[in-house]
Design a protein around this motif. Structure first.
Motif, PDB file in Angstrom:
ATOM      1  N   GLN A  24       0.841  -1.200   0.000  1.00  0.00           N
ATOM      2  CA  GLN A  24       0.000   0.000   0.000  1.00  0.00           C
ATOM      3  C   GLN A  24       0.872   1.244   0.000  1.00  0.00           C
ATOM      4  O   GLN A  24       1.833   1.344   0.752  1.00  0.00           O
ATOM      5  N   ASP A  25       0.557   2.170  -0.885  1.00  0.00           N
ATOM      6  CA  ASP A  25       1.251   3.454  -1.036  1.00  0.00           C
ATOM      7  C   ASP A  25       2.611   3.337  -1.706  1.00  0.00           C
ATOM      8  O   ASP A  25       3.397   4.288  -1.677  1.00  0.00           O
ATOM      9  N   ALA A  26       2.896   2.190  -2.313  1.00  0.00           N
ATOM     10  CA  ALA A  26       4.108   2.089  -3.131  1.00  0.00           C
ATOM     11  C   ALA A  26       3.942   2.998  -4.343  1.00  0.00           C
ATOM     12  O   ALA A  26       2.838   3.166  -4.859  1.00  0.00           O
ATOM     13  N   ILE A  27       5.036   3.608  -4.772  1.00  0.00           N
ATOM     14  CA  ILE A  27       4.980   4.482  -5.948  1.00  0.00           C
ATOM     15  C   ILE A  27       5.903   3.923  -7.028  1.00  0.00           C
ATOM     16  O   ILE A  27       6.894   3.256  -6.731  1.00  0.00           O
ATOM     17  N   LEU A  28       5.524   4.194  -8.278  1.00  0.00           N
ATOM     18  CA  LEU A  28       6.329   3.721  -9.397  1.00  0.00           C
ATOM     19  C   LEU A  28       6.002   4.516 -10.640  1.00  0.00           C
ATOM     20  O   LEU A  28       4.866   4.920 -10.857  1.00  0.00           O
ATOM     21  N   PRO A  29       7.028   4.757 -11.472  1.00  0.00           N
ATOM     22  CA  PRO A  29       6.754   5.307 -12.785  1.00  0.00           C
ATOM     23  C   PRO A  29       6.133   4.214 -13.658  1.00  0.00           C
ATOM     24  O   PRO A  29       6.454   3.026 -13.501  1.00  0.00           O
ATOM     25  N   PHE A  42       3.836 -10.684 -15.159  1.00  0.00           N
ATOM     26  CA  PHE A  42       3.757  -9.227 -15.025  1.00  0.00           C
ATOM     27  C   PHE A  42       4.759  -8.845 -13.943  1.00  0.00           C
ATOM     28  O   PHE A  42       4.784  -9.461 -12.878  1.00  0.00           O
ATOM     29  N   VAL A  43       5.581  -7.837 -14.215  1.00  0.00           N
ATOM     30  CA  VAL A  43       6.604  -7.420 -13.260  1.00  0.00           C
ATOM     31  C   VAL A  43       6.567  -5.904 -13.061  1.00  0.00           C
ATOM     32  O   VAL A  43       6.178  -5.161 -13.970  1.00  0.00           O
ATOM     33  N   MET A  44       6.966  -5.480 -11.879  1.00  0.00           N
ATOM     34  CA  MET A  44       7.129  -4.054 -11.618  1.00  0.00           C
ATOM     35  C   MET A  44       8.111  -3.874 -10.475  1.00  0.00           C
ATOM     36  O   MET A  44       8.266  -4.746  -9.619  1.00  0.00           O
ATOM     37  N   VAL A  45       8.794  -2.740 -10.497  1.00  0.00           N
ATOM     38  CA  VAL A  45       9.681  -2.352  -9.404  1.00  0.00           C
ATOM     39  C   VAL A  45       9.081  -1.084  -8.809  1.00  0.00           C
ATOM     40  O   VAL A  45       8.871  -0.097  -9.515  1.00  0.00           O
ATOM     41  N   VAL A  46       8.808  -1.149  -7.515  1.00  0.00           N
ATOM     42  CA  VAL A  46       8.139  -0.042  -6.839  1.00  0.00           C
ATOM     43  C   VAL A  46       9.030   0.509  -5.730  1.00  0.00           C
ATOM     44  O   VAL A  46       9.939  -0.158  -5.259  1.00  0.00           O
ATOM     45  N   VAL A  74      11.873   1.619   0.291  1.00  0.00           N
ATOM     46  CA  VAL A  74      12.844   0.667  -0.234  1.00  0.00           C
ATOM     47  C   VAL A  74      12.374   0.213  -1.617  1.00  0.00           C
ATOM     48  O   VAL A  74      11.170   0.121  -1.860  1.00  0.00           O
ATOM     49  N   GLN A  75      13.325  -0.026  -2.521  1.00  0.00           N
ATOM     50  CA  GLN A  75      12.977  -0.595  -3.821  1.00  0.00           C
ATOM     51  C   GLN A  75      12.476  -2.014  -3.585  1.00  0.00           C
ATOM     52  O   GLN A  75      13.039  -2.754  -2.778  1.00  0.00           O
ATOM     53  N   CYS A  76      11.438  -2.392  -4.315  1.00  0.00           N
ATOM     54  CA  CYS A  76      10.810  -3.686  -4.110  1.00  0.00           C
ATOM     55  C   CYS A  76      10.384  -4.256  -5.457  1.00  0.00           C
ATOM     56  O   CYS A  76       9.728  -3.570  -6.248  1.00  0.00           O
ATOM     57  N   GLY A  77      10.774  -5.484  -5.728  1.00  0.00           N
ATOM     58  CA  GLY A  77      10.365  -6.168  -6.944  1.00  0.00           C
ATOM     59  C   GLY A  77       9.071  -6.921  -6.714  1.00  0.00           C
ATOM     60  O   GLY A  77       8.898  -7.583  -5.693  1.00  0.00           O
ATOM     61  N   ILE A  99       3.964   9.029 -12.520  1.00  0.00           N
ATOM     62  CA  ILE A  99       4.109   8.292 -11.271  1.00  0.00           C
ATOM     63  C   ILE A  99       2.739   7.795 -10.808  1.00  0.00           C
ATOM     64  O   ILE A  99       1.780   8.561 -10.739  1.00  0.00           O
ATOM     65  N   LEU A 100       2.674   6.511 -10.498  1.00  0.00           N
ATOM     66  CA  LEU A 100       1.455   5.908  -9.971  1.00  0.00           C
ATOM     67  C   LEU A 100       1.655   5.593  -8.492  1.00  0.00           C
ATOM     68  O   LEU A 100       2.769   5.291  -8.059  1.00  0.00           O
ATOM     69  N   GLU A 101       0.578   5.637  -7.721  1.00  0.00           N
ATOM     70  CA  GLU A 101       0.614   5.256  -6.311  1.00  0.00           C
ATOM     71  C   GLU A 101      -0.334   4.080  -6.121  1.00  0.00           C
ATOM     72  O   GLU A 101      -1.542   4.201  -6.316  1.00  0.00           O
TER      73      GLU A 101
END
Length: 153
Positions: A24-29, A42-46, A74-77, A99-101
């Motif tokens: 919750q509240d992770a942000i990512l481009p 499906f992958v993302m780094v947040v 912290v960066q999270c995969g 940027i998405l939240e």
């Protein structure tokens, strides 16, 4: 004192509640997520807000400026296995710097997952059988911003 990174796996709705709370509240481009159809992944780094440390003092020796950066990210995969398709609503994937939240990840019926973002955007990951893997990458860094969600009137 060292920080223990999270490493989680979700294979059902109950597991997913824990993963969703951690993210919750992770942000990512937008550019930091991708669907790999040949791998059904499906992958993302947040940039994950460390809720588990939000009400505790930061590890290590105290510093005079600790009150200026009392929280951590912290960066999270994040990897979702078994994905057969992705549908989006509420944002343009061509705007890769936007940027998405992330607000939540939840099952979407019997055949997928729904990732809900602040501002009304969402992704639907189609999958008959999914598995979500989450792992912190690297060391946390300080931030002075704690996410908040004021109640609407």
């Amino acid at each position: 004192m060292t920080v223990t990174p999270i490493r989680l796996r979700a294979e059902d709705a109950e597991d997913l509640k824990i993963v969703s709370a951690c993210l919750q509240d992770a942000i990512l481009p937008i550019g930091d997520m991708d669907f790999l159809p040949d791998d059904r992944r499906f992958v993302m780094v947040v940039s994950r807000f460390r809720w588990e440390a939000a009400d505790r003092p930061r590890p290590g020796p105290a510093a005079d400026d600790d009150h200026l950066a009392a929280y951590e990210r912290v960066q999270c995969g994040v990897r979702v296995e078994g994905v057969t398709g992705v549908k989006r609503r509420g944002f343009d994937v061509k705007n890769r710097a936007q940027i998405l939240e992330l607000l939540a990840i939840a099952p979407d019926g019997a055949d997928g997952l729904l990732l809900t973002f602040a501002g009304g955007g969402c992704l639907r990951l189609e999958s008959a059988s999914w598995r979500v893997l989450v792992e912190d990458l690297g060391e946390p860094w300080p931030t002075s911003n704690r996410p908040s969600h004021p109640l609407e009137a």
